[in-house]
Design a protein around this motif. Structure first.
Motif, PDB file in Angstrom:
ATOM      1  N   HIS A 282      22.468 -24.729-104.341  1.00 11.51           N
ATOM      2  CA  HIS A 282      22.062 -26.130-104.354  1.00 11.51           C
ATOM      3  C   HIS A 282      22.044 -26.733-102.947  1.00 11.51           C
ATOM      4  O   HIS A 282      21.310 -27.697-102.686  1.00 11.51           O
ATOM      5  N   GLN A 283      22.860 -26.197-102.060  1.00 11.25           N
ATOM      6  CA  GLN A 283      22.934 -26.740-100.698  1.00 11.25           C
ATOM      7  C   GLN A 283      21.749 -26.331 -99.831  1.00 11.25           C
ATOM      8  O   GLN A 283      21.512 -26.916 -98.784  1.00 11.25           O
ATOM      9  N   LEU A 284      20.995 -25.327-100.272  1.00 11.79           N
ATOM     10  CA  LEU A 284      19.856 -24.858 -99.492  1.00 11.79           C
ATOM     11  C   LEU A 284      18.732 -25.891 -99.472  1.00 11.79           C
ATOM     12  O   LEU A 284      18.513 -26.609-100.447  1.00 11.79           O
ATOM     13  N   ASP A 285      18.017 -25.937 -98.380  1.00 16.69           N
ATOM     14  CA  ASP A 285      16.849 -26.799 -98.276  1.00 16.69           C
ATOM     15  C   ASP A 285      15.761 -26.315 -99.233  1.00 16.69           C
ATOM     16  O   ASP A 285      15.603 -25.109 -99.464  1.00 16.69           O
ATOM     17  N   GLY A 286      15.005 -27.243 -99.787  1.00 21.65           N
ATOM     18  CA  GLY A 286      13.981 -26.898-100.766  1.00 21.65           C
ATOM     19  C   GLY A 286      12.926 -25.955-100.221  1.00 21.65           C
ATOM     20  O   GLY A 286      12.445 -25.062-100.933  1.00 21.65           O
ATOM     21  N   SER A 287      12.554 -26.115 -98.948  1.00 26.45           N
ATOM     22  CA  SER A 287      11.535 -25.239 -98.365  1.00 26.45           C
ATOM     23  C   SER A 287      12.044 -23.808 -98.223  1.00 26.45           C
ATOM     24  O   SER A 287      11.271 -22.855 -98.349  1.00 26.45           O
TER      25      SER A 287
ATOM     26  N   LYS B  18      18.804 -34.178-114.737  1.00 25.28           N
ATOM     27  CA  LYS B  18      18.484 -35.591-114.578  1.00 25.28           C
ATOM     28  C   LYS B  18      17.232 -35.942-115.362  1.00 25.28           C
ATOM     29  O   LYS B  18      16.402 -35.095-115.646  1.00 25.28           O
ATOM     30  N   MET B  19      17.095 -37.226-115.706  1.00 26.56           N
ATOM     31  CA  MET B  19      15.938 -37.683-116.445  1.00 26.56           C
ATOM     32  C   MET B  19      14.675 -37.453-115.630  1.00 26.56           C
ATOM     33  O   MET B  19      14.612 -37.765-114.458  1.00 26.56           O
ATOM     34  N   GLY B  20      13.663 -36.865-116.261  1.00 24.96           N
ATOM     35  CA  GLY B  20      12.391 -36.656-115.617  1.00 24.96           C
ATOM     36  C   GLY B  20      12.329 -35.435-114.713  1.00 24.96           C
ATOM     37  O   GLY B  20      11.399 -35.282-113.949  1.00 24.96           O
ATOM     38  N   THR B  21      13.296 -34.564-114.818  1.00 24.72           N
ATOM     39  CA  THR B  21      13.294 -33.350-114.009  1.00 24.72           C
ATOM     40  C   THR B  21      14.177 -32.308-114.657  1.00 24.72           C
ATOM     41  O   THR B  21      15.086 -32.636-115.422  1.00 24.72           O
ATOM     42  N   LEU B  22      13.908 -31.032-114.360  1.00 24.74           N
ATOM     43  CA  LEU B  22      14.732 -29.943-114.875  1.00 24.74           C
ATOM     44  C   LEU B  22      15.893 -29.634-113.933  1.00 24.74           C
ATOM     45  O   LEU B  22      16.698 -28.748-114.216  1.00 24.74           O
ATOM     46  N   TYR B  23      15.994 -30.355-112.842  1.00 26.05           N
ATOM     47  CA  TYR B  23      17.049 -30.141-111.861  1.00 26.05           C
ATOM     48  C   TYR B  23      18.421 -30.377-112.484  1.00 26.05           C
ATOM     49  O   TYR B  23      18.658 -31.362-113.175  1.00 26.05           O
TER      50      TYR B  23
ATOM     51  N   MET C 107      13.657 -19.520-112.152  1.00 17.91           N
ATOM     52  CA  MET C 107      14.624 -20.439-112.749  1.00 17.91           C
ATOM     53  C   MET C 107      15.545 -21.030-111.694  1.00 17.91           C
ATOM     54  O   MET C 107      15.913 -22.198-111.741  1.00 17.91           O
ATOM     55  N   LEU C 108      15.902 -20.208-110.713  1.00 20.76           N
ATOM     56  CA  LEU C 108      16.766 -20.666-109.628  1.00 20.76           C
ATOM     57  C   LEU C 108      16.087 -21.793-108.855  1.00 20.76           C
ATOM     58  O   LEU C 108      16.717 -22.806-108.531  1.00 20.76           O
ATOM     59  N   PHE C 109      14.804 -21.606-108.579  1.00 24.11           N
ATOM     60  CA  PHE C 109      14.063 -22.621-107.831  1.00 24.11           C
ATOM     61  C   PHE C 109      13.911 -23.908-108.643  1.00 24.11           C
ATOM     62  O   PHE C 109      14.139 -25.015-108.138  1.00 24.11           O
ATOM     63  N   ILE C 110      13.545 -23.772-109.915  1.00 17.29           N
ATOM     64  CA  ILE C 110      13.277 -24.947-110.743  1.00 17.29           C
ATOM     65  C   ILE C 110      14.538 -25.764-111.012  1.00 17.29           C
ATOM     66  O   ILE C 110      14.533 -26.993-110.906  1.00 17.29           O
ATOM     67  N   PHE C 111      15.642 -25.086-111.333  1.00 14.83           N
ATOM     68  CA  PHE C 111      16.841 -25.787-111.776  1.00 14.83           C
ATOM     69  C   PHE C 111      17.774 -26.200-110.638  1.00 14.83           C
ATOM     70  O   PHE C 111      18.726 -26.954-110.874  1.00 14.83           O
ATOM     71  N   THR C 112      17.552 -25.708-109.412  1.00 11.81           N
ATOM     72  CA  THR C 112      18.443 -26.079-108.309  1.00 11.81           C
ATOM     73  C   THR C 112      17.739 -26.882-107.221  1.00 11.81           C
ATOM     74  O   THR C 112      18.362 -27.222-106.212  1.00 11.81           O
ATOM     75  N   THR C 113      16.456 -27.195-107.414  1.00 12.31           N
ATOM     76  CA  THR C 113      15.691 -27.909-106.391  1.00 12.31           C
ATOM     77  C   THR C 113      15.312 -29.299-106.891  1.00 12.31           C
ATOM     78  O   THR C 113      14.561 -29.436-107.859  1.00 12.31           O
TER      79      THR C 113
END
Length: 276
Positions: free
Chosen positions: A16-21, A3-8, A131-137
């Motif tokens: 992807h379904q996991l909570d960010g925390s 998405k624009m403005g993010t590496l997500y 990378m998992l955290f940055i691209f899926t959160t």
């Protein structure tokens, strides 16, 4: 697609379904578990499992390739620096010394080369989970998750903004570099010597810093105008409750930490050198 403005990158995957925390806790425990060891075999295992998780998350390698190359170059430069500064450090860890190069007081040993390789593998073992955290959160969902577990919403929002502006800074870097190239400044191989090209990056650094400071001021003024920070609490548009999968993964994370501590205490106690 990011998405624009993010590496997500939005995908339909269990990660992807996991909570960010939960993913943030996974990142912390994974990194801590890696750094308590000094064993190439353990690092290789972490790296393989991490790449498997990236596969489950459906993150295409082309998206992480630039960051992978950066980490790889960093580890190579770090290993070279280590070899130049402490050429016999590996021998101190193993108690053996196998010289492969000697010049006056400088002596490079096989044990130090192996230690440099092990250290590089340690950094690479952390790479997949980062990378998992940055691209899926998603940044907004992550900020609300942090606030949900007790982190101040001001801190959570600061992290949200930081994650959002990583790709903006990257794009700004490219724009400044292209502008300097149009003025005849050399950045590519074959256009000038390596030393000259490295020196030319200073023409990017100052405009990039000034641009980033200007962006910070704009965001800060906009937040002040909206009264950000006036209240002790706030609501979140993207706030979500913990799901069953979050508790399952939380249990797996805690179990992984316990196993890592046990393995460190009982099996992989020190530096592993396979040629003893």
């Amino acid at each position: 697609m990011a998405k624009m403005g993010t590496l997500y990158i939005e995908k339909n995957s269990p990660i992807h379904q996991l909570d960010g925390s939960i993913k943030f806790l996974m990142l912390i425990i994974w990194t801590a578990s890696v750094f308590i060891f000094n064993d190439f075999r353990v690092f290789l295992g972490f790296f393989i499992i991490g790449m498997g998780l990236l596969k489950i998350a459906k993150i295409p390698f082309k998206e992480i390739r630039p960051l992978f190359i950066f980490i790889l170059l960093f580890t190579i430069m770090n290993s070279i620096f280590l070899i130049l500064v402490t050429p016999e450090y590996g021998s101190q860890l193993t108690g053996t010394s196998t010289t492969i190069f000697a010049f006056k007081d400088y002596k490079l040993t096989v044990e130090t080369l192996w230690f440099a390789l092990t250290l590089s593998m340690k950094y690479l073992a952390v790479f997949p989970i980062m990378m998992l955290f940055i691209f899926t959160t998603h940044p907004s969902k992550f900020a609300s998750s942090l606030n949900k577990i007790g982190v101040s919403y001001k801190v959570a929002y600061a992290i949200n903004i930081a994650l959002r502006y990583i790709p903006d800074v990257r794009d700004e870097f490219k724009n400044i570099m292209h502008a300097q190239e149009a003025r005849g400044v050399a950045f590519r191989k074959g256009e000038a010597s390596m030393l000259t090209r490295l020196r030319n990056y200073n023409t990017i650094l100052i405009p990039l810093v000034l641009s980033s400071l200007n962006r910070i001021e704009i965001v800060s003024n906009a937040m002040n105008l909206r009264g950000f920070g006036k209240n002790k609490k706030r609501t979140w548009y993207n706030g979500e409750k913990y799901k069953k999968i979050d508790f399952v993964v939380l249990g797996i994370i805690i179990l992984e930490l316990i196993i890592a501590l046990y393995l460190k205490a009982e099996i992989f106690k020190g530096f592993w050198y396979p040629f003893n």
